[in-house]
Design an enzyme around this catalytic site. Structure first.
Site, PDB file in Angstrom:
ATOM      1  N   TYR A 281       0.831  -1.207   0.000  1.00 27.72           N
ATOM      2  CA  TYR A 281       0.000   0.000   0.000  1.00 27.72           C
ATOM      3  C   TYR A 281       0.864   1.255   0.000  1.00 27.72           C
ATOM      4  CZ  TYR A 281      -4.368  -2.485   0.264  1.00 27.72           C
ATOM      5  OH  TYR A 281      -5.438  -3.268  -0.043  1.00 27.72           O
ATOM      6  N   ASN A 311      -4.466  -3.905  -7.476  1.00 27.76           N
ATOM      7  CA  ASN A 311      -4.639  -2.546  -7.982  1.00 27.76           C
ATOM      8  C   ASN A 311      -3.680  -1.563  -7.342  1.00 27.76           C
ATOM      9  OD1 ASN A 311      -6.564  -3.319  -5.780  1.00 27.76           O
ATOM     10  ND2 ASN A 311      -6.937  -1.105  -5.717  1.00 27.76           N
ATOM     11  N   HIS A 390      -6.070 -11.223  -8.138  1.00 28.58           N
ATOM     12  CA  HIS A 390      -6.469 -10.304  -7.077  1.00 28.58           C
ATOM     13  C   HIS A 390      -7.989 -10.088  -6.986  1.00 28.58           C
ATOM     14  CE1 HIS A 390      -5.843  -7.245  -4.074  1.00 28.58           C
ATOM     15  NE2 HIS A 390      -6.440  -6.313  -4.807  1.00 28.58           N
ATOM     16  N   HIS A 400     -16.754  -3.777  -4.282  1.00 30.01           N
ATOM     17  CA  HIS A 400     -16.166  -4.452  -5.448  1.00 30.01           C
ATOM     18  C   HIS A 400     -17.061  -5.559  -6.004  1.00 30.01           C
ATOM     19  CE1 HIS A 400     -12.605  -2.171  -4.568  1.00 30.01           C
ATOM     20  NE2 HIS A 400     -12.447  -2.744  -3.393  1.00 30.01           N
ATOM     21  N   HIS A 427      -8.512  -8.146  -2.607  1.00 27.03           N
ATOM     22  CA  HIS A 427      -9.226  -6.951  -3.062  1.00 27.03           C
ATOM     23  C   HIS A 427     -10.338  -6.514  -2.103  1.00 27.03           C
ATOM     24  CE1 HIS A 427      -9.795  -3.863  -5.931  1.00 27.03           C
ATOM     25  NE2 HIS A 427     -10.899  -4.310  -6.500  1.00 27.03           N
TER      26      HIS A 427
END
Length: 576
Positions: A281, A311, A390, A400, A427
């Site tokens: 992150y 992502n 992911h 999501h 995710h």
């Protein structure tokens, strides 16, 4: 030479070699020494002086951080990790700030008197500093640490007036009261490309390949220039039956919860570690990769590690940090992309792919690679087939939801027809396990899908996103277990037909009643991006350090609306 003196010479070298100091390791003394030389060495021998302890030269990994997390790492070499290469190979990677430290290490099987030297290579990478316009980048939801990055440091980078003449086309002035986020908004949240300080260059990344390794064997190694020794155990050779343990997690980060989940994973002691995307992150502030590397070194230096991109690796810089810092065996497995690979060990065949972050149409590079690898599986050698990417296909959280549906349309039938046993995803910041499923219906021949995006990152639990936030109701028939708390998972392959999956809750988190968002920035979207204002916020979610494990007090993550929210673990026997 008299045999007894040859043995004495050998024992002398082994004893010296066993001292944990920074002197250069060397192979055992050969038989060329005379009796007099051996006696002379014994009489004159003095233990090498302990190396001078130096604080790390990594500015982003501060002394305060080390003290907070009780990480005593005063070494010129940091962030050591191990990944598989070809069969019988391991790739060891570490970082230094000193260019002149060698890209070499010495290694040996545990208990062996003979050490080998392996040489490698060193590289750096450079990229433009681009940050996401993200609310959690400015106001982290879970911590500590309670701050995403140093706004004063960002201001110093942007304010080129402090080091350039005013008539330079690269001259930019940021007043002391100016908001650096304001400046970033004008250049798509990247530091202006004309600014010579707009570019980050990594520390030196050393990579060395160890060869001729035996499966299921402990190895010790020491990078030259390091004051520390490391050890790892290779997974069993391909075809060796279980038990074989795979630790699985995703969406990790560097919070106190991340550290607790890592500690639990160490206790579980997997043979192979799978990280299903979103590691550090760092989100464009690349120095946070150093913090992640130091924090996770005890886990990632002691076993093979495989990771796919998420992502948070891709959206700022197309995964450049991940490619260089955590190299995966993609060329060794015939892949043309560093985000796709295959690995065999013990009774398991693992395929990693970018999933929704690459083209998935029939005939695309990703589709062709996965289909090719599935056709190569020999169930007599590796009866268990695992796929990791992911973004999940099966997720009953409003966060999501159906985000990976195009990937699912394109590739689910392929995985089903080839008899894939388990799919791991991240995710969504929660844990969820499906029944064997295909096309959203329970199917005895289907695949078990497991979401493990609950390793502790600063975005908080999957209880506040979605419309409405939280889990969908009723719970779908294909969903077996779901909970928005934190913990790692372990897949233990017992034999060719049975494997045990177990999820271990480590932390329940609570909404912080004292959390007060600071003033909103006028450059934010829909008023949801909160400016840090150079203050140290108190995060919206906190962990008390005790609630979560089965031995702790009964708990649930606040606002978790799952029927299983009070469960401290989940276990199922998978049968193929």
């Amino acid at each position: 030479m008299n045999l007894s003196f040859r043995v004495l010479a050998l024992l002398l070298t082994v004893w010296v070699d066993a001292q944990k100091t920074s002197f250069t390791l060397r192979p055992p003394i050969s038989g060329a020494l005379t009796r007099a030389e051996v006696i002379s060495r014994l009489r004159s021998f003095r233990p090498p002086a302990a190396p001078q302890r130096r604080l790390s030269s990594f500015p982003s990994v501060s002394k305060r951080f080390r003290e907070d997390w009780q990480l005593d790492v005063d070494d010129l070499i940091e962030q050591v990790k191990v990944a598989p290469g070809r069969q019988g190979e391991a790739v060891v990677t570490w970082l230094t700030k000193d260019r002149h430290l060698p890209s070499a290490l010495q290694y040996a099987a545990a208990g062996s008197l003979f050490r080998r030297r392996a040489d490698g290579q060193v590289n750096v990478y450079t990229m433009q500093i681009c940050l996401p316009n993200s609310e959690v980048m400015l106001d982290p939801l879970l911590g500590p640490p309670n701050i995403a990055f140093d706004f004063n440091q960002l201001s110093a980078l942007i304010n080129s007036s402090s080091f350039l003449p005013k008539d330079s086309d690269s001259w930019r002035y940021l007043p002391p009261e100016g908001d650096p986020w304001d400046f970033l908004a004008r250049t798509n949240y990247c530091i202006d490309y004309k600014n010579p300080k707009a570019y980050y260059t990594s520390p030196y990344i050393h990579s060395v390949t160890l060869t001729n390794l035996r499966g299921g064997t402990d190895y010790n190694f020491q990078p030259e220039g390091s004051s520390r020794r490391f050890s790892f155990r290779t997974p069993p050779d391909v075809g060796v039956p279980g038990p074989y343990k795979l630790g699985v997690w995703a969406d990790v980060g560097v919070t106190n919860v991340s550290f607790a989940v890592m500690t639990k994973m160490l206790q579980l002691d997997p043979d192979l570690l799978l990280t299903v995307g979103d590691l550090s992150y760092a989100d464009g502030w690349a120095e946070r990769w150093d913090i992640f590397g130091v924090m996770m070194e005890p886990l990632m230096s002691s076993r093979y590690h495989l990771a796919v991109p998420g992502n948070h690796e891709l959206i700022q810089n197309n995964g450049i940090d991940l490619i260089h810092r955590y190299p995966m065996p993609f060329r060794e497995s015939g892949s043309g992309s560093p985000f796709m690979f295959a690995h065999e060990s013990g009774p398991v065949f693992v395929i990693g792919m970018a999933g929704s972050y690459s083209e998935t149409d029939t005939g695309s590079a990703q589709w062709v690679f996965v289909e090719e690898k599935l056709r190569q599986v020999n169930r007599a050698r590796t009866p268990w087939v695992i796929v990791m990417f992911h973004t999940p296909w099966y997720n009953s959280n409003n966060a999501h939801y159906l985000e990976g549906i195009k990937h699912q349309w394109d590739m689910e039938e392929m995985l089903y027809n080839h008899g894939v046993d388990v799919v791991f995803n991240g995710h969504v910041h929660s844990y969820e396990r499906s029944h064997p499923v295909f096309n959203f219906s329970k199917d005895e021949c289907g695949i078990t899908h497991i979401v493990v995006g609950d390793a502790g990152n600063y975005e908080g639990p999957a209880t506040y996103e979605g419309r409405p936030p939280g889990w969908k109701f009723p719970q779908p028939a294909w969903s077996a277990f779901r909970e928005a708390s934190y913990g790692p998972g372990m897949l233990t392959v017992l034999n060719a037909t049975h494997a045990e999956w177990r999820w271990h809750r480590v932390a329940c988190v609570y909404e912080n009643k004292d959390h007060h968002p600071v003033n909103l920035s006028k450059f934010t979207y829909d008023g949801s991006r909160q400016s840090l204002g150079r203050t140290r916020p108190i995060t919206a979610y906190i962990w008390d350090g005790a609630s979560g494990p089965s031995e702790g007090p009964p708990c649930t993550t606040e606002s978790d609306n799952s029927d299983q929210k009070f469960e401290a673990s989940d276990m199922v026997m998978l049968v193929r």
